[in-house]
Scaffold this motif. Structure first.
Motif, PDB file in Angstrom:
ATOM      1  N   GLN A  86       0.826  -1.212   0.000  1.00 25.79           N
ATOM      2  CA  GLN A  86       0.000   0.000   0.000  1.00 25.79           C
ATOM      3  C   GLN A  86       0.865   1.269   0.000  1.00 25.79           C
ATOM      4  O   GLN A  86       2.064   1.211   0.241  1.00 25.79           O
ATOM      5  CB  GLN A  86      -0.967  -0.036   1.187  1.00 25.79           C
ATOM      6  CG  GLN A  86      -2.087  -1.050   0.916  1.00 25.79           C
ATOM      7  CD  GLN A  86      -3.092  -1.189   2.035  1.00 25.79           C
ATOM      8  OE1 GLN A  86      -3.030  -0.474   3.022  1.00 25.79           O
ATOM      9  NE2 GLN A  86      -4.001  -2.130   1.886  1.00 25.79           N
ATOM     10  N   SER A  87       0.232   2.396  -0.306  1.00 29.04           N
ATOM     11  CA  SER A  87       0.903   3.716  -0.344  1.00 29.04           C
ATOM     12  C   SER A  87       1.949   3.829  -1.443  1.00 29.04           C
ATOM     13  O   SER A  87       2.856   4.644  -1.356  1.00 29.04           O
ATOM     14  CB  SER A  87       1.533   4.047   1.016  1.00 29.04           C
ATOM     15  OG  SER A  87       0.590   3.919   2.032  1.00 29.04           O
ATOM     16  N   GLU A  88       1.831   3.009  -2.480  1.00 26.19           N
ATOM     17  CA  GLU A  88       2.749   3.129  -3.624  1.00 26.19           C
ATOM     18  C   GLU A  88       2.011   3.603  -4.884  1.00 26.19           C
ATOM     19  O   GLU A  88       2.599   3.624  -5.968  1.00 26.19           O
ATOM     20  CB  GLU A  88       3.409   1.774  -3.933  1.00 26.19           C
ATOM     21  CG  GLU A  88       4.288   1.236  -2.822  1.00 26.19           C
ATOM     22  CD  GLU A  88       4.854  -0.136  -3.177  1.00 26.19           C
ATOM     23  OE1 GLU A  88       5.159  -0.383  -4.363  1.00 26.19           O
ATOM     24  OE2 GLU A  88       4.972  -0.969  -2.256  1.00 26.19           O
ATOM     25  N   ASP A 120      -9.843   6.558   6.136  1.00 26.16           N
ATOM     26  CA  ASP A 120      -8.674   6.553   5.238  1.00 26.16           C
ATOM     27  C   ASP A 120      -9.103   6.351   3.782  1.00 26.16           C
ATOM     28  O   ASP A 120      -8.613   7.036   2.873  1.00 26.16           O
ATOM     29  CB  ASP A 120      -7.689   5.430   5.612  1.00 26.16           C
ATOM     30  CG  ASP A 120      -6.920   5.746   6.883  1.00 26.16           C
ATOM     31  OD1 ASP A 120      -7.061   6.879   7.401  1.00 26.16           O
ATOM     32  OD2 ASP A 120      -6.196   4.857   7.359  1.00 26.16           O
ATOM     33  N   PHE A 124      -8.802   8.878   0.398  1.00 26.93           N
ATOM     34  CA  PHE A 124      -8.271   8.396  -0.884  1.00 26.93           C
ATOM     35  C   PHE A 124      -9.225   8.755  -2.025  1.00 26.93           C
ATOM     36  O   PHE A 124      -8.820   9.344  -3.037  1.00 26.93           O
ATOM     37  CB  PHE A 124      -8.037   6.879  -0.814  1.00 26.93           C
ATOM     38  CG  PHE A 124      -7.714   6.232  -2.129  1.00 26.93           C
ATOM     39  CD1 PHE A 124      -6.447   6.367  -2.690  1.00 26.93           C
ATOM     40  CD2 PHE A 124      -8.661   5.477  -2.807  1.00 26.93           C
ATOM     41  CE1 PHE A 124      -6.138   5.758  -3.906  1.00 26.93           C
ATOM     42  CE2 PHE A 124      -8.362   4.874  -4.024  1.00 26.93           C
ATOM     43  CZ  PHE A 124      -7.094   5.020  -4.573  1.00 26.93           C
ATOM     44  N   ARG A 128      -7.631  12.257  -3.384  1.00 26.59           N
ATOM     45  CA  ARG A 128      -6.699  11.796  -4.411  1.00 26.59           C
ATOM     46  C   ARG A 128      -7.380  11.489  -5.740  1.00 26.59           C
ATOM     47  O   ARG A 128      -6.817  11.738  -6.803  1.00 26.59           O
ATOM     48  CB  ARG A 128      -5.991  10.541  -3.896  1.00 26.59           C
ATOM     49  CG  ARG A 128      -5.079   9.941  -4.910  1.00 26.59           C
ATOM     50  CD  ARG A 128      -3.831   9.418  -4.304  1.00 26.59           C
ATOM     51  NE  ARG A 128      -2.883   9.064  -5.351  1.00 26.59           N
ATOM     52  CZ  ARG A 128      -1.809   8.342  -5.149  1.00 26.59           C
ATOM     53  NH1 ARG A 128      -1.532   7.931  -3.933  1.00 26.59           N
ATOM     54  NH2 ARG A 128      -0.992   8.056  -6.144  1.00 26.59           N
TER      55      ARG A 128
END
Lengths: 152, 152
Positions: A86-88, A120, A124, A128
């Motif tokens: 995650q977070s990539e 969270d 996103f 984002r």
């Protein structure tokens, strides 16, 4: 490093996707997963995955529906990136792919649900991915006709 | 006074339902209503109505879907009582009928969406009909591929 997004159409591919999907849908067994998938595919459900060096790192499940308020739209049922990756930006890339696919299917809109407690995920989608918080969903368990008797 | 709930299965019945449905879905024309209904019915959408002395006073549209988080469930797309007949319990009665129908279809759960701003509807579903606020839906307009260029 080769990373690509592909649609999963074979039972062996679905089985490979199950451990990743199960990180989001933890109540599923492989049997209940394949059983529901069978019913969902007959309704038009499509499963996409991000594969990197033969390893499946993210999955997205989506279906095209029509109703009176969204017109023809894509409903994203499932989007999950395996925890260690995650977070990539892998989820964002996969979602952008699904949006592009939905546009090709003639969809006006793409829609998804996210549990009220999943802040969270909300960040996103809103910050984002440019999604707008639009409705609440309400649910009610139907149980059996005489549930109140059984409970009482 | 005779009041009954019936399923609408004929084009003449759908046309009779349109003025009531349109009180909720005000962007529809009769043509776009019938066009989308055609597509929705092929996916399994069902339309029920409350009829009183030959007058149609409420409609409800529902479809049975399966996904990984609700399993087999009824999705209530539309529920509307004509404005002059609200607050008489007609909507509650029709919704109870749809819930009973969904139970007969083997649904575990019934689900619906309601716009974040519709607080009167939220009270109806939560306080009166025992629904639980469960998720947000997020939506994004897909527009055309070069929307940002057009907008810029």
């Amino acid at each position: 490093m080769s990373r690509q997004i592909t649609e999963l159409t074979e039972p062996s591919e679905w089985q490979a996707a199950f451990p990743v999907l199960r990180e989001l849908r933890s109540h599923l067994t492989e049997e209940s997963f394949l059983d529901r998938l069978d019913s969902m595919r007959s309704d038009g459900y499509r499963l996409f995955a991000t594969v990197e060096e033969d390893e499946l790192v993210a999955v997205a499940g989506v279906i095209v529906h029509t109703n009176f308020y969204y017109d023809r739209h894509a409903f994203l049922y499932d989007l999950v990136t395996t925890e260690s990756r995650q977070s990539e930006g892998i989820g964002a890339e996969l979602l952008a792919h699904v949006e592009s696919w939905a546009r090709e299917q003639g969809c006006e809109t793409i829609v998804l649900e996210s549990g009220l407690w999943r802040s969270d995920a909300h960040r996103f989608y809103e910050d984002r991915m440019d999604y707008e918080k639009y409705t609440y969903t309400f649910k009610k368990s139907l149980g059996s006709d005489n549930q109140s008797t059984e409970d009482g």
